[in-house]
Design a protein around this motif. Structure first.
Motif, PDB file in Angstrom:
ATOM      1  N   THR A 165      45.822  29.776  45.448  1.00  0.00           N
ATOM      2  CA  THR A 165      46.409  30.721  44.494  1.00  0.00           C
ATOM      3  C   THR A 165      47.926  30.710  44.570  1.00  0.00           C
ATOM      4  O   THR A 165      48.614  30.695  43.548  1.00  0.00           O
ATOM      5  CB  THR A 165      45.891  32.150  44.776  1.00  0.00           C
ATOM      6  N   THR A 204      37.710  26.268  49.126  1.00  0.00           N
ATOM      7  CA  THR A 204      37.663  27.272  48.061  1.00  0.00           C
ATOM      8  C   THR A 204      36.570  26.967  47.051  1.00  0.00           C
ATOM      9  O   THR A 204      35.786  27.847  46.677  1.00  0.00           O
ATOM     10  CB  THR A 204      39.026  27.342  47.346  1.00  0.00           C
ATOM     11  N   LEU A 240      33.266  29.011  45.858  1.00  0.00           N
ATOM     12  CA  LEU A 240      33.147  29.469  44.470  1.00  0.00           C
ATOM     13  C   LEU A 240      31.827  29.025  43.851  1.00  0.00           C
ATOM     14  O   LEU A 240      31.186  29.780  43.115  1.00  0.00           O
ATOM     15  CB  LEU A 240      34.322  28.947  43.640  1.00  0.00           C
ATOM     16  N   TYR A 276      41.862  30.408  49.986  1.00  0.00           N
ATOM     17  CA  TYR A 276      42.039  31.124  48.723  1.00  0.00           C
ATOM     18  C   TYR A 276      43.520  31.409  48.463  1.00  0.00           C
ATOM     19  O   TYR A 276      44.036  31.179  47.364  1.00  0.00           O
ATOM     20  CB  TYR A 276      41.270  32.447  48.747  1.00  0.00           C
TER      21      TYR A 276
END
Length: 206
Positions: free
Chosen positions: A118, A46, A50, A114
């Motif tokens: 999350t 992730t 990013l 992701y």
């Protein structure tokens, strides 16, 4: 005896915390080549994406990476890394130059990472299915990658690996879903009650 609702709440809460710790402390779940080199956790996948896409400020990425960096340093009895040097430590300082084509080929792994990250964070507030979907998506992405590259690239095949901890992640991601756990607890109690009633009836007949 505690109700099925109470047991489900307790199991779900414990599972959510364990799932969160597995993700945030970056316990290795798999091994696969990625933009930063070799990624072993959903957070690494992730964060590398990013940084490359500049979707979030660097401070957010460092906040995700730092707990795992500390845990890894303590486990290996090393000096705790500096917060400012985290990107260098994870080889994420030159992400723009990395090729993005591999991300398109591994969309399941990227999307699953992701969702796992999350879901693990949001699960502390209210358990959701995000973590389970994310973990299963990662697992499918790894299996698909291994099948597709089986004869094409021997080096890549050797680099791809699924750790036993992935199974643990799947189990606790599932147990964090309160509704599903409640169904299991209720089914177990009903079965136990039926067995007890059957035994009691047989005892009376004797």
């Amino acid at each position: 005896m505690a109700s099925s609702r109470k047991w489900a709440r307790i199991i779900s809460l414990i599972a959510s915390w364990i799932n969160f710790l597995l993700i945030i402390f970056q316990i290795p779940l798999f091994r696969i080549p990625c933009r930063s080199g070799i990624c072993r956790t959903p957070i690494q996948v992730t964060c590398s994406q990013l940084i490359a896409s500049e979707l979030f400020p660097t401070i957010v990425v460092k906040a995700l990476l730092y707990p795992g960096a500390i845990a890894n340093a303590l486990f290996k009895n090393k000096t705790i890394p500096s917060y400012n040097n985290l990107l260098e430590l994870y080889n994420m300082t030159n992400m723009k130059a990395a090729l993005a084509t591999s991300d398109l080929h591994r969309i399941e792994l990227l999307a699953g990472s992701y969702l796992s990250v999350t879901g693990a964070i949001l699960g502390l507030i209210k358990p959701r299915r995000l973590s389970l979907f994310g973990t299963l998506l990662i697992l499918w992405g790894l299996v698909r990658e291994a099948i597709m590259r089986k004869s094409a690239d021997r080096y890549l095949m050797e680099a791809i690996y699924i750790y036993p901890t992935m199974l643990i992640a799947v189990v606790f991601a599932f147990l964090s879903i309160r509704k599903d756990v409640r169904k299991i607890v209720r089914s177990y109690k009903d079965k136990r009650h039926a067995n007890h009633s059957c035994s009691h009836l047989k005892a009376k007949q004797v």
